[in-house]
Write an enzyme that holds these catalytic residues in place. Sequence first.
Site, PDB file in Angstrom:
ATOM      1  N   PRO A  78       0.854  -1.193   0.000  1.00 47.22           N
ATOM      2  CA  PRO A  78       0.000   0.000   0.000  1.00 47.22           C
ATOM      3  C   PRO A  78       0.891   1.245   0.000  1.00 47.22           C
ATOM      4  CG  PRO A  78      -0.008  -1.052   2.162  1.00 47.22           C
ATOM      5  CD  PRO A  78       0.782  -1.943   1.257  1.00 47.22           C
ATOM      6  N   CYS A 135       3.211   2.992   9.298  1.00 48.62           N
ATOM      7  CA  CYS A 135       3.409   4.309   8.689  1.00 48.62           C
ATOM      8  C   CYS A 135       3.922   5.303   9.723  1.00 48.62           C
ATOM      9  CB  CYS A 135       2.105   4.818   8.096  1.00 48.62           C
ATOM     10  SG  CYS A 135       2.278   6.410   7.250  1.00 48.62           S
ATOM     11  N   GLY A 163      13.121  -2.684   0.795  1.00 51.75           N
ATOM     12  CA  GLY A 163      14.361  -2.812   0.060  1.00 51.75           C
ATOM     13  C   GLY A 163      14.384  -3.837  -1.046  1.00 51.75           C
ATOM     14  N   GLY A 183       7.405  -2.622  -2.881  1.00 58.32           N
ATOM     15  CA  GLY A 183       6.821  -1.289  -2.923  1.00 58.32           C
ATOM     16  C   GLY A 183       7.238  -0.491  -4.132  1.00 58.32           C
TER      17      GLY A 183
END
Length: 337
Positions: free
Chosen positions: A15, A98, A211, A232
């Site tokens: 996300p 987050c 990573g 991501g």
Amino acid sequence: MKTPLDTAARLSIAPMMDWTDRHCRYLHRLLSRETLLYTEMVTSPALVRGGALHLLDFNEEEHPVALQLGGSDPVELAQAAKMAEARGYDEVNLNCGCPSDRVQSGTFGAVLMRQSSLVADCVKAMQDAVSVEVTVKCRIGVDDQDPHEVLPAFLEDVAATGCNRFTIHARKAWLQGLSPKENRDIPPLDYDLVYAMKARFPQLHLSLNGGVTSLAEARAHLDKGLDGVMVGRSAYHQPADILCAADPEIYGTGEITDPVAVVHQMLPYIEAHVTNGGKLGQVTRHMLGLFAGKPGARQWRRILSENAHKPGAGPDLVGEALAAVTNAPVASARQVG
């Protein structure tokens, strides 16, 4: 017993705020039929108190797709989870990773690493409210916490609710002193700690995040015993490199997809979006990296980025940009995109 979502979670797309919206997810689904897709984080107050139900919109083609929620009120999160289930999401994920100031002020995100009992209460409330799976995405710790103490205690407390699937971003989050962007790069990665958690909690489905920049790296983590890998930024900026071969290489099914064919598949979707009053750039901004590193990539990006915002821009512009790729001569390494 392994569920279809456990299998899908062998590879997932993280996300990412302002990036993994419904248009991005539709593109990613065309590139891979199997990968588990996640929404941007949606806060439970926005849904329950703000009535922002449009944030739940998605296309049926996106399945399997999970909604990530941000919040720390068990009752409110349970209500939001029910909304997600009613809309047809396959999974509800709680954000405990987050690090942004805005998230901290709302007492959710990475700050919840300090309150595993509250996270357990939130997860239990959501589980009691819905039949879809409730999962957690977390960090290895925050600020001056010792991850080797904090992470196993966190997993144990939350897993006691019956939560079986966790995605672990293998970095600390520094809530003071680092920006959200810096928190994605500066704290060192500790993959060995995630491996150790899998050894300590073999019954849990653990995915690693942070990573990972290639499909080969994802496969290497799976080969070391992890249940899943979440990718991501690399999946956003070079989606074809991560997703085109994902189905045969990660799931042992399907074939390698062709990004040129996927652009053609996107055209009816783009036509419908524009016809309904949407802007071309809302879709094509997610497609700019589709040919990264390939001949014609620079022209593809330039044509779309410079013209998609113009009045009347639609599928024809995408066709023009695609011609720059399909007609591009094979270039030397220093000329490519």
